[in-house]
Design a protein around this motif. Structure first.
Motif, PDB file in Angstrom:
ATOM      1  N   VAL A   1      18.257 -34.565 -38.390  1.00 33.43           N
ATOM      2  CA  VAL A   1      19.694 -34.402 -38.639  1.00 33.43           C
ATOM      3  C   VAL A   1      20.199 -33.185 -37.865  1.00 33.43           C
ATOM      4  O   VAL A   1      19.716 -32.072 -38.067  1.00 33.43           O
ATOM      5  CB  VAL A   1      19.970 -34.206 -40.150  1.00 33.43           C
ATOM      6  CG1 VAL A   1      21.447 -33.953 -40.399  1.00 33.43           C
ATOM      7  CG2 VAL A   1      19.480 -35.410 -40.947  1.00 33.43           C
ATOM      8  N   CYS A   2      21.165 -33.398 -36.980  1.00 33.49           N
ATOM      9  CA  CYS A   2      21.755 -32.300 -36.220  1.00 33.49           C
ATOM     10  C   CYS A   2      22.642 -31.480 -37.147  1.00 33.49           C
ATOM     11  O   CYS A   2      23.568 -32.006 -37.750  1.00 33.49           O
ATOM     12  CB  CYS A   2      22.588 -32.845 -35.056  1.00 33.49           C
ATOM     13  SG  CYS A   2      21.619 -33.761 -33.860  1.00 33.49           S
ATOM     14  N   ASN A   3      22.342 -30.210 -37.271  1.00 32.11           N
ATOM     15  CA  ASN A   3      23.135 -29.359 -38.172  1.00 32.11           C
ATOM     16  C   ASN A   3      23.634 -28.093 -37.483  1.00 32.11           C
ATOM     17  O   ASN A   3      23.913 -27.100 -38.132  1.00 32.11           O
ATOM     18  CB  ASN A   3      22.336 -29.011 -39.429  1.00 32.11           C
ATOM     19  CG  ASN A   3      21.169 -28.099 -39.169  1.00 32.11           C
ATOM     20  OD1 ASN A   3      20.707 -27.972 -38.038  1.00 32.11           O
ATOM     21  ND2 ASN A   3      20.676 -27.458 -40.204  1.00 32.11           N
ATOM     22  N   ASP A   4      23.792 -28.162 -36.159  1.00 37.51           N
ATOM     23  CA  ASP A   4      24.322 -26.988 -35.466  1.00 37.51           C
ATOM     24  C   ASP A   4      25.795 -26.817 -35.836  1.00 37.51           C
ATOM     25  O   ASP A   4      26.458 -27.742 -36.298  1.00 37.51           O
ATOM     26  CB  ASP A   4      24.142 -27.124 -33.952  1.00 37.51           C
ATOM     27  CG  ASP A   4      24.819 -28.350 -33.399  1.00 37.51           C
ATOM     28  OD1 ASP A   4      25.976 -28.236 -32.950  1.00 37.51           O
ATOM     29  OD2 ASP A   4      24.202 -29.441 -33.439  1.00 37.51           O
ATOM     30  N   ALA A   5      26.311 -25.633 -35.650  1.00 39.55           N
ATOM     31  CA  ALA A   5      27.669 -25.288 -36.072  1.00 39.55           C
ATOM     32  C   ALA A   5      28.723 -26.204 -35.454  1.00 39.55           C
ATOM     33  O   ALA A   5      29.632 -26.663 -36.154  1.00 39.55           O
ATOM     34  CB  ALA A   5      27.965 -23.827 -35.729  1.00 39.55           C
ATOM     35  N   GLU A   6      28.623 -26.488 -34.182  1.00 39.34           N
ATOM     36  CA  GLU A   6      29.615 -27.341 -33.513  1.00 39.34           C
ATOM     37  C   GLU A   6      29.655 -28.731 -34.142  1.00 39.34           C
ATOM     38  O   GLU A   6      30.722 -29.281 -34.409  1.00 39.34           O
ATOM     39  CB  GLU A   6      29.299 -27.455 -32.024  1.00 39.34           C
ATOM     40  CG  GLU A   6      30.305 -28.305 -31.271  1.00 39.34           C
ATOM     41  CD  GLU A   6      29.956 -28.467 -29.794  1.00 39.34           C
ATOM     42  OE1 GLU A   6      30.580 -29.333 -29.174  1.00 39.34           O
ATOM     43  OE2 GLU A   6      29.089 -27.741 -29.284  1.00 39.34           O
ATOM     44  N   THR A   7      28.483 -29.301 -34.406  1.00 37.81           N
ATOM     45  CA  THR A   7      28.412 -30.629 -35.015  1.00 37.81           C
ATOM     46  C   THR A   7      29.026 -30.631 -36.401  1.00 37.81           C
ATOM     47  O   THR A   7      29.816 -31.508 -36.743  1.00 37.81           O
ATOM     48  CB  THR A   7      26.944 -31.116 -35.085  1.00 37.81           C
ATOM     49  OG1 THR A   7      26.431 -31.215 -33.748  1.00 37.81           O
ATOM     50  CG2 THR A   7      26.841 -32.469 -35.768  1.00 37.81           C
ATOM     51  N   VAL A   8      28.684 -29.651 -37.211  1.00 35.12           N
ATOM     52  CA  VAL A   8      29.205 -29.599 -38.585  1.00 35.12           C
ATOM     53  C   VAL A   8      30.723 -29.432 -38.585  1.00 35.12           C
ATOM     54  O   VAL A   8      31.425 -30.091 -39.359  1.00 35.12           O
ATOM     55  CB  VAL A   8      28.513 -28.485 -39.395  1.00 35.12           C
ATOM     56  CG1 VAL A   8      29.185 -28.300 -40.746  1.00 35.12           C
ATOM     57  CG2 VAL A   8      27.032 -28.818 -39.583  1.00 35.12           C
TER      58      VAL A   8
END
Length: 105
Positions: free
Chosen positions: A28-35
């Motif tokens: 699961v991508c949870n980097d700031a930009e994605t969130v």
């Protein structure tokens, strides 16, 4: 000279979390930009559109194909996206090692 405050020790730099479905682990991508993009999509879109757009952000193309092979119902797929969003945003209520305490009156 400007003051510099090093906050490196306050940050986690943890690898992406994973969801386990049967014997398949999905990153699961949870980097700031994605969130931040997820939050915007949820705010602006209907449920169906949000599920589709969010899954594209949360999961790699490879992992989306792995999910397709599971032949999930829409309800199950939406549940996976919801859990992935909770994991990405840090609002996962079912973290291992933490027991929910219930108070009765």
């Amino acid at each position: 000279m400007a003051k510099v405050i090093d906050i490196t020790e306050k940050l986690t730099f943890e690898p992406f979390p994973k969801l386990k479905i049967k014997d398949v682990e999905i990153e699961v991508c949870n980097d700031a930009e994605t969130v931040l993009r997820l939050l915007q999509i949820v705010q602006e879109s209907g449920e169906l559109e949000a599920v589709l757009k969010c899954s594209e952000l949360l999961f790699s193309e490879k992992d989306r194909k792995r999910l397709e092979k599971l032949k999930l119902t829409f309800r199950d797929y939406a549940e996976i996206v919801t859990e992935a969003m909770n994991l990405a945003t840090g609002t996962d209520e079912d973290e291992p090692g933490e027991e929910e305490s219930r108070t009765t009156t």
